[in-house]
Design an enzyme around this catalytic site. Structure first.
Site, mmCIF file in Angstrom:
data_model
loop_
_atom_site.group_PDB
_atom_site.id
_atom_site.type_symbol
_atom_site.label_atom_id
_atom_site.label_comp_id
_atom_site.label_asym_id
_atom_site.label_seq_id
_atom_site.Cartn_x
_atom_site.Cartn_y
_atom_site.Cartn_z
ATOM 1 N N TYR A 144 0.855 -1.182 0.000
ATOM 2 C CA TYR A 144 0.000 0.000 0.000
ATOM 3 C C TYR A 144 0.894 1.237 0.000
ATOM 4 C CZ TYR A 144 -3.523 3.417 1.505
ATOM 5 O OH TYR A 144 -4.353 4.501 1.586
ATOM 6 N N ASP A 239 9.527 3.113 -0.173
ATOM 7 C CA ASP A 239 8.468 3.784 0.567
ATOM 8 C C ASP A 239 8.654 3.488 2.057
ATOM 9 O OD1 ASP A 239 6.193 4.781 1.722
ATOM 10 O OD2 ASP A 239 4.776 3.705 0.432
ATOM 11 N N LYS A 267 4.039 9.429 8.538
ATOM 12 C CA LYS A 267 3.798 8.887 9.881
ATOM 13 C C LYS A 267 4.730 9.464 10.965
ATOM 14 C CE LYS A 267 1.013 5.278 8.086
ATOM 15 N NZ LYS A 267 1.064 4.379 6.963
HETATM 16 C C1 LIG Z 1 0.378 4.852 5.582
HETATM 17 C C2 LIG Z 1 1.157 4.596 4.350
HETATM 18 C C3 LIG Z 1 1.060 5.417 3.212
HETATM 19 C C4 LIG Z 1 0.043 6.507 3.112
HETATM 20 O O1 LIG Z 1 0.231 7.519 4.035
HETATM 21 P P1 LIG Z 1 -1.001 8.503 4.409
HETATM 22 O O2 LIG Z 1 -0.389 9.502 5.312
HETATM 23 O O3 LIG Z 1 -2.028 7.621 5.045
HETATM 24 O O4 LIG Z 1 -1.488 9.091 3.136
HETATM 25 C C5 LIG Z 1 1.921 5.189 2.171
HETATM 26 N N1 LIG Z 1 2.830 4.201 2.209
HETATM 27 C C6 LIG Z 1 2.948 3.375 3.274
HETATM 28 C C7 LIG Z 1 3.989 2.307 3.278
HETATM 29 C C8 LIG Z 1 2.109 3.534 4.365
HETATM 30 O O5 LIG Z 1 2.201 2.697 5.409
#
Ligand SMILES: *Cc1c(COP(=O)(O)O)cnc(C)c1O
Length: 431
Positions: A144, A239, A267
Site C-alpha cells: 500500500y 516507501d 507517519k
Molecule cells: C500509511 C502509508 C502510506 C500513506 O500515508 P497517508 O499519510 O495515510 O497518506 C503510504 N505508504 C505506506 C507504506 C504507508 O504505510
C-alpha cells in the site's frame, strides 16, 4: 463492555460521513462491530467516549513511537502555535527539518515536505517519471502506498481488507501504467522488465511490508531490486512512510543496507501531525519546481506546527538510540509470549516481526507475499480482535495491518496483553 455513546455517535456519523469514518478500516467493518470513538490518549493507553481503557497497538497507525501526548511534543506544538499556525512562506524550521532528515538518511540529499504519505508517494512517482522520461511503474501485490490512482492496483491495507484492491474510478490508462510483481520474488520483477523493455520509470516497494500484515524482505530481495533498477535505468523508490524511523532510526534502508534513489516518508516524521516528505539524490530532486519542471506544491506544506512536532520527535529518536533497543526487547518479549501460547495449545498461527512492527497471522503457512497473506482466516482474526478489544487491548481492526510497539509500553502492559491473548485465543479456537 459498554459502548452506548460510541454506538450513538456512529449512528449520527453514518448519516453525514461515508461509512461514518474518515478512513475506511476505522469503521471496524471487517471485524463485524461498530467502531469505538476515542476520547483521549496518553502514553500507551487510549480511552473511548464510554470510558473504556485500552492498551494501544495501533499508535495512530505508526506515528506514536514515543507514545501518545508526549509532553515534549505537546510543548513544542503549543509554543509554535503562539507564533502563528501557518504563513504559507518559508521558515527556519523547514531548513532544520530538511538538514535533520538528510543526516538521518544519507541517501537523501534534498527533501521536499508534503502533508501525507499519499502525497509523498504520488509525487515520488511523478518525479521518477519526469526524471527517466518513462511511464510505467512496478509495485508489489499487497503493498500500500496511499490512495493515489497509480497505487490502487492490487493494493494492501484497507483496500485488501475490504476486498477492493483495484478501486473503481481509477482510469484504465493510469492502471495500465502500473505493473504488479510478487513481493520477495525477483524473477517476477525481471519478467516485467523483459516484457516492457525501456518503459519502466521505477520500482516502488515497502521495504518491510506493513500493509498486508508485517512481511519482512527475504535476504537479497531489496539488493536485487536495487541492481535491477540500476541495470534498467529505472529509479528505486523505497516507501519508508511506515518503516522510516521505526525499524531503525535510518529506516529499512539502514537496517538492510540498501540505497534508494528516492525515499518517501510519513507517519513518525510528523510526530502525530499531518506530514509527509520525499527526497533523494540531489540530481533527481533538482527536477522539482521551482528548480526544475516537475510541478508539485502545497498550501500547508512545511506547516510550522507540524515541523515543530516532527523536529522534536526526530531529535528525541536521534539522541537516544536505546529507544530502538528497548523497542526490540519489548516486541521480542510479546512475540515469544504469543509463540509460547500457540505452542502450548497447538494453535495454527504464524507470526512475523521486524523490530517494533509485527503481525499474528491466522494461518499455518509462512507469510511471505500477498498470496500467502491471503491464506489467513480473517473470520478467526475478527473473533480474536473482538475478544482482545473486550479485554482492553486495542489492535488494528484488520488481519492485514502491522501492530506497533511504542517506547512507553511497559512490561506490565505486555503481561496484561499476553494474559488477554491467551484467554482470547483459547476462546477463538475453542480450547
Ligand atoms: C500509511 C502509508 C502510506 C500513506 O500515508 P497517508 O499519510 O495515510 O497518506 C503510504 N505508504 C505506506 C507504506 C504507508 O504505510
Amino acid at each position: 463492555m459498554n459502548t452506548k455513546i460510541s454506538d450513538s455517535l456512529f449512528q449520527r456519523a453514518q448519516q453525514r460521513i461515508p461509512g461514518g469514518v474518515n478512513s475506511p478500516v476505522r469503521a471496524f467493518k471487517s471485524v463485524g462491530r461498530n467502531p469505538v470513538f476515542i476520547k483521549k490518549a496518553q502514553g500507551a493507553k487510549l480511552w473511548d467516549v464510554d470510558g473504556n481503557e485500552y492498551i494501544d497497538y495501533v499508535g495512530s497507525w505508526g506515528p506514536m513511537i514515543l507514545g501518545h501526548a508526549h509532553p515534549a511534543i505537546l510543548d513544542a506544538i503549543s509554543k509554535a502555535a503562539v507564533d502563528g499556525t501557518s504563513f504559507g512562506a518559508a521558515t527556519d524550521r523547514e531548513v532544520e527539518m530538511a538538514e535533520l532528515i538528510c543526516t538521518i538518511m544519507p541517501s537523501i540529499q534534498m527533501v521536499r515536505m508534503v502533508n501525507s504519505g499519499t502525497e509523498a508517494t504520488m509525487s515520488a512517482i511523478r518525479l521518477a517519471r519526469a526524471y527517466t522520461g518513462k511511464e510505467k511503474i512496478i509495485k508489489f501485490e499487497g503493498c500500500y502506498h496511499g490512495h493515489a490512482d497509480s497505487f490502487l492496483i492490487k493494493a494492501g491495507s484497507g483496500a485488501m481488507t475490504l476486498g477492493v484492491p483495484d478501486s473503481p474510478g481509477v482510469p484504465a490508462s493510469i492502471a495500465g501504467a502500473t505493473l504488479t510483481a510478487r513481493f520477495n520474488d525477483l524473477s517476477s520483477v525481471e519478467k516485467l522488465f523483459a516484457e516492457f523493455p525501456g518503459q519502466v520509470a521505477g520500482i516502488i516497494v515497502e521495504p518491510v511490508v506493513g500493509n498486508m500484515g508485517c512481511i519482512p524482505p527475504h535476504k537479497g530481495f531489496l539488493e536485487g531490486l536495487r541492481k535491477l533498477c540500476t541495470l534498467h535505468n529505472a529509479l528505486f523508490v523505497i516507501d519508508e512512510v511506515m518503516t522510516g524511523f521505526r525499524v531503525a532510526l535510518g529506516g529499512a534502508q539502514q537496517l538492510y543496507g540498501v540505497t534508494p534513489d528516492i525515499t518517501t516518508l510519513g507517519k513518525i516524521i510528523g510526530g502525530g501531525l499531518p506530514v509527509g516528505a520525499y527526497g533523494g539524490k540531489k540530481e533527481i530532486m533538482q527536477m522539482v519546481a521551482p528548480n526544475g519542471p516537475m510541478y508539485q506544491a502545497g498550501t500547508l506544506s512545511g506547516n510550522p506546527l507540524a515541523m515543530e512536532a516532527g523536529l522534536t520527535m526526530l531529535t528525541m529518536l536521534k539522541h537516544d538510540p536505546s529507544i530502538y533497543t528497548m523497542l526490540e526487547t519489548r516486541s521480542a518479549g510479546l512475540e515469544s509470549g504469543i509463540a509460547d501460547i500457540a505452542q502450548r495449545f497447538q494453535l495454527p498461527l504464524k507470526q512475523n516481526r521486524v523490530g517494533s512492527m509485527f503481525t499474528l497471522f491466522f494461518t499455518t503457512e509462512t507469510v511471505k507475499d500477498y498470496d500467502t497473506a491471503k491464506t489467513s482466516d480473517t473470520k478467526l482474526f475478527g473473533k480474536y480482535f473482538n475478544e482482545m478489544l473486550n479485554r482492553g487491548i486495542y489492535l488494528a481492526p484488520s488481519q492485514f495491518e502491522a501492530a506497533f510497539m511504542s517506547a512507553v509500553h511497559t512490561e506490565c502492559d505486555i503481561d496484561k496483553t499476553l494474559t488477554a491473548a491467551e484467554e482470547s485465543l483459547k476462546r477463538v479456537f475453542g480450547k
